[in-house]
Enzyme design. Structure first.
Site, PDB file in Angstrom:
ATOM      1  N   ASP A  21       0.856  -1.181   0.000  1.00 31.73           N
ATOM      2  CA  ASP A  21       0.000   0.000   0.000  1.00 31.73           C
ATOM      3  C   ASP A  21       0.897   1.237   0.000  1.00 31.73           C
ATOM      4  OD1 ASP A  21      -2.191   1.644   0.137  1.00 31.73           O
ATOM      5  OD2 ASP A  21      -2.641   1.240   2.236  1.00 31.73           O
ATOM      6  N   ASP A  45      -2.846   2.561  -6.071  1.00 29.61           N
ATOM      7  CA  ASP A  45      -1.805   2.624  -5.052  1.00 29.61           C
ATOM      8  C   ASP A  45      -1.714   1.400  -4.148  1.00 29.61           C
ATOM      9  OD1 ASP A  45      -4.241   3.142  -3.848  1.00 29.61           O
ATOM     10  OD2 ASP A  45      -3.453   4.648  -2.474  1.00 29.61           O
ATOM     11  N   GLU A  46      -2.382   0.304  -4.496  1.00 31.08           N
ATOM     12  CA  GLU A  46      -2.242  -0.887  -3.661  1.00 31.08           C
ATOM     13  C   GLU A  46      -2.475  -2.143  -4.482  1.00 31.08           C
ATOM     14  OE1 GLU A  46      -5.211  -1.721  -0.639  1.00 31.08           O
ATOM     15  OE2 GLU A  46      -6.551  -0.225  -1.517  1.00 31.08           O
TER      16      GLU A  46
END
Length: 259
Positions: free
Chosen positions: A33, A127-128
């Site tokens: 993350d 983003d993860e």
């Protein structure tokens, strides 16, 4: 809350937990993350913003916070919060408009690094992602070493930080990545899963939302440990057909593959 006496259902679930742990020992799943991704990209691209209470989001009457730097989170500002409320909490915040094309570009760079370590990458957002590095260990070493090297590469090549959770399944990996943020790493395995899960507030468990919390608390269930130890009748009354799934989640059981 009084603990109920063990039942046959409890015993079966105990066997399932032990079986899941045995299967899980053969798997190594990472949840990676990026830390305050949009805000961190803005700080990297504009060094004068570094360390300031930064909000990325729309400024209109219905504007919402898309991302909040860690400096502004100290004021209680969070993603998805109405911009009006965010500015009430932190009037001195610096606000910038989102640049989605830029975030996509940087995300592509991050995911390119992920795929250098395994082809099994399941993106959840820009983003993860989950990474299955089970087979990668033969060449690259333990999952902890792989997670550390990915974090190092992201910092060196992209100039951003990421938090990594390591576990035998996706549920635990995602929980782990949030336990040592920002710029941290955490492992959950057979040796510590009960201690970590039992201590988590029940609100941290997927499936226990704002509408469910009052009834769950009224039943004396405040933590994942309370849910794990609850009797079948209590779980059935609270969660209906999802009772078994919720018990498994509180126990750290998750067989879903990384896809």
């Amino acid at each position: 809350m009084q603990r109920s006496e063990p039942t046959r259902g409890d015993a079966r679930r105990g066997d399932a937990r032990r079986g899941d742990a045995r299967r899980g020992d053969a798997r190594a799943i990472l949840h990676i993350d990026m830390d305050a991704f949009y805000a961190s990209v803005e700080e990297r691209d504009r060094p004068e913003l570094k360390g300031k209470p930064l909000i990325v989001g729309g400024m209109g009457a219905r504007g919402v916070v898309a991302a909040a730097s860690y400096a502004v989170r100290r004021f209680g500002v969070r993603s998805a919060m109405p911009m009006r409320e965010a500015l009430r909490r932190c009037p001195e915040a610096v606000c910038v408009q989102p640049r989605m094309a830029r975030y996509q570009e940087v995300s592509d760079q991050v995911f390119a690094i992920f795929r250098e370590f395994t082809p099994l990458v399941e993106g959840l957002s820009l983003d993860e992602a989950f990474l299955d590095v089970t087979s990668s260990r033969q060449l690259l070493g333990p999952a902890e070493a792989i997670g550390s090297e990915i974090r190092r590469r992201i910092a060196k090549d992209i100039g951003l930080t990421a938090s990594v959770g390591i576990a035998p399944n996706k549920l635990l990996a995602k929980i782990a990545s949030d336990l040592n943020k920002p710029d941290g790493m955490c492992r959950i395995g057979a040796d510590n899963v009960v201690d970590i899960m039992d201590g988590l507030p029940i609100e941290r468990l997927f499936g226990v939302g704002p509408r469910t919390v009052p009834a769950v608390h009224a039943a004396g269930i405040l933590s994942c440990g309370d849910l794990r130890r609850a009797g079948d009748q209590v779980l059935q009354r609270l969660f209906g057909k999802h009772a078994r799934a919720m018990h498994d989640r509180a126990s750290g059981i998750d067989d879903r593959p990384v896809e």
